[in-house]
Design a protein around this motif. Structure first.
Motif, PDB file in Angstrom:
ATOM      1  N   SER A 137      36.101  20.881  14.760  1.00  0.00           N
ATOM      2  CA  SER A 137      35.155  21.776  14.101  1.00  0.00           C
ATOM      3  C   SER A 137      34.124  21.041  13.239  1.00  0.00           C
ATOM      4  O   SER A 137      33.379  21.680  12.498  1.00  0.00           O
ATOM      5  CB  SER A 137      35.908  22.804  13.247  1.00  0.00           C
ATOM      6  OG  SER A 137      36.599  22.168  12.197  1.00  0.00           O
ATOM      7  N   CYS A 138      34.098  19.697  13.343  1.00  0.00           N
ATOM      8  CA  CYS A 138      33.178  18.918  12.510  1.00  0.00           C
ATOM      9  C   CYS A 138      32.977  17.547  13.143  1.00  0.00           C
ATOM     10  O   CYS A 138      33.584  17.217  14.150  1.00  0.00           O
ATOM     11  CB  CYS A 138      33.750  18.762  11.106  1.00  0.00           C
ATOM     12  SG  CYS A 138      35.261  17.759  11.076  1.00  0.00           S
ATOM     13  N   ASN A 139      32.159  16.735  12.482  1.00  0.00           N
ATOM     14  CA  ASN A 139      31.991  15.351  12.931  1.00  0.00           C
ATOM     15  C   ASN A 139      32.589  14.349  11.946  1.00  0.00           C
ATOM     16  O   ASN A 139      32.397  13.152  12.079  1.00  0.00           O
ATOM     17  CB  ASN A 139      30.510  15.030  13.173  1.00  0.00           C
ATOM     18  CG  ASN A 139      29.723  14.943  11.883  1.00  0.00           C
ATOM     19  OD1 ASN A 139      30.210  15.306  10.808  1.00  0.00           O
ATOM     20  ND2 ASN A 139      28.499  14.475  11.968  1.00  0.00           N
ATOM     21  N   CYS A 140      33.306  14.880  10.937  1.00  0.00           N
ATOM     22  CA  CYS A 140      33.846  13.959   9.928  1.00  0.00           C
ATOM     23  C   CYS A 140      35.348  13.730  10.061  1.00  0.00           C
ATOM     24  O   CYS A 140      35.879  12.811   9.444  1.00  0.00           O
ATOM     25  CB  CYS A 140      33.500  14.445   8.519  1.00  0.00           C
ATOM     26  SG  CYS A 140      34.137  16.058   8.040  1.00  0.00           S
ATOM     27  N   ARG A 141      36.031  14.526  10.862  1.00  0.00           N
ATOM     28  CA  ARG A 141      37.482  14.377  10.990  1.00  0.00           C
ATOM     29  C   ARG A 141      37.804  13.128  11.802  1.00  0.00           C
ATOM     30  O   ARG A 141      37.386  12.987  12.937  1.00  0.00           O
ATOM     31  CB  ARG A 141      38.074  15.622  11.654  1.00  0.00           C
ATOM     32  CG  ARG A 141      39.573  15.569  11.724  1.00  0.00           C
ATOM     33  CD  ARG A 141      40.153  16.902  12.232  1.00  0.00           C
ATOM     34  NE  ARG A 141      41.577  16.785  12.305  1.00  0.00           N
ATOM     35  CZ  ARG A 141      42.394  16.850  11.272  1.00  0.00           C
ATOM     36  NH1 ARG A 141      41.905  17.078  10.080  1.00  0.00           N
ATOM     37  NH2 ARG A 141      43.686  16.692  11.401  1.00  0.00           N
ATOM     38  N   CYS A 169      37.756  15.107   4.630  1.00  0.00           N
ATOM     39  CA  CYS A 169      37.430  16.063   5.682  1.00  0.00           C
ATOM     40  C   CYS A 169      38.365  17.256   5.496  1.00  0.00           C
ATOM     41  O   CYS A 169      39.565  17.130   5.724  1.00  0.00           O
ATOM     42  CB  CYS A 169      37.615  15.474   7.074  1.00  0.00           C
ATOM     43  SG  CYS A 169      37.451  16.741   8.366  1.00  0.00           S
ATOM     44  N   HIS A 210      38.296  20.015   7.273  1.00  0.00           N
ATOM     45  CA  HIS A 210      38.122  20.866   8.457  1.00  0.00           C
ATOM     46  C   HIS A 210      39.305  20.826   9.411  1.00  0.00           C
ATOM     47  O   HIS A 210      40.100  19.895   9.385  1.00  0.00           O
ATOM     48  CB  HIS A 210      36.855  20.431   9.208  1.00  0.00           C
ATOM     49  CG  HIS A 210      35.649  20.400   8.339  1.00  0.00           C
ATOM     50  ND1 HIS A 210      35.042  19.232   7.966  1.00  0.00           N
ATOM     51  CD2 HIS A 210      34.959  21.404   7.741  1.00  0.00           C
ATOM     52  CE1 HIS A 210      34.006  19.497   7.190  1.00  0.00           C
ATOM     53  NE2 HIS A 210      33.936  20.810   7.026  1.00  0.00           N
TER      54      HIS A 210
END
Length: 172
Positions: free
Chosen positions: A106-110, A100, A102
């Motif tokens: 700011s994302c859905n992967c962190r 990740c 990011h």
């Protein structure tokens, strides 16, 4: 991407956090230089045991330094290559790294979100979450894995180190 686990493997995939689980975490949280890569005691041997057991090993790592500019993609690649060399000295390898890059929110992967895990599982439909495990050094590592139904170990809480987690995972 990585291919299925061996027919007799106890787990489909073992996910590992990187910094603080496999290698020493630098002050400030970022390992930005290849020469700064130092394996934690027993980590190379533990990963080699997973490799020998036919279990794919996938790193899931937050690298916020990429978003902030504190770490470049070239530095990240150099650190990854240095980690590969350090592991190879112990007969170990990583099958894949999911990163990740990011900033917060700011994302859905962190992590602690489960996007990195879902990305790997979507690419490897043979892998079932309940047949996967995660080893990490922070609650933000274990929370998404547990939420998906994986077995999860937090270093310093559930087990002392990666080698201890692998002992439990392999039942030896």
């Amino acid at each position: 991407m990585i291919g299925p686990a061996g027919a007799l493997a106890a787990y489909d995939i073992v996910f590992l956090d990187r910094d603080g689980t496999i290698n020493v975490r630098e002050e400030g949280g970022y390992v930005a230089a290849a020469e700064s890569v130092v394996l934690l005691p027993g980590a190379g041997e533990a990963i080699a045991r997973l490799n020998a057991a036919g279990i794919p090993v996938v790193v899931v790592t937050n690298q916020r330094g990429l978003a902030t500019g504190r770490v470049t993609w070239e530095q990240f690649a150099a650190v990854s290559a240095a980690l590969d060399v350090a592991l190879a000295a112990h007969g170990a390898h990583l099958d894949h790294t999911a990163v990740c890059p990011h900033d917060h929110d700011s994302c859905n992967c962190r992590k602690p979100l489960d996007g990195l895990f879902r990305q790997v599982l979507a690419a490897e439909p043979w892998a079932q979450p309940e047949r996967c495990a995660l080893v990490g050094d922070m609650p933000t590592d274990t929370a998404p894995a547990r939420g998906l139904g994986m077995r999860a170990f937090q270093l310093g809480v559930d087990v002392p180190d990666l080698a201890g987690a692998v002992e439990i995972l392999l039942g030896a």
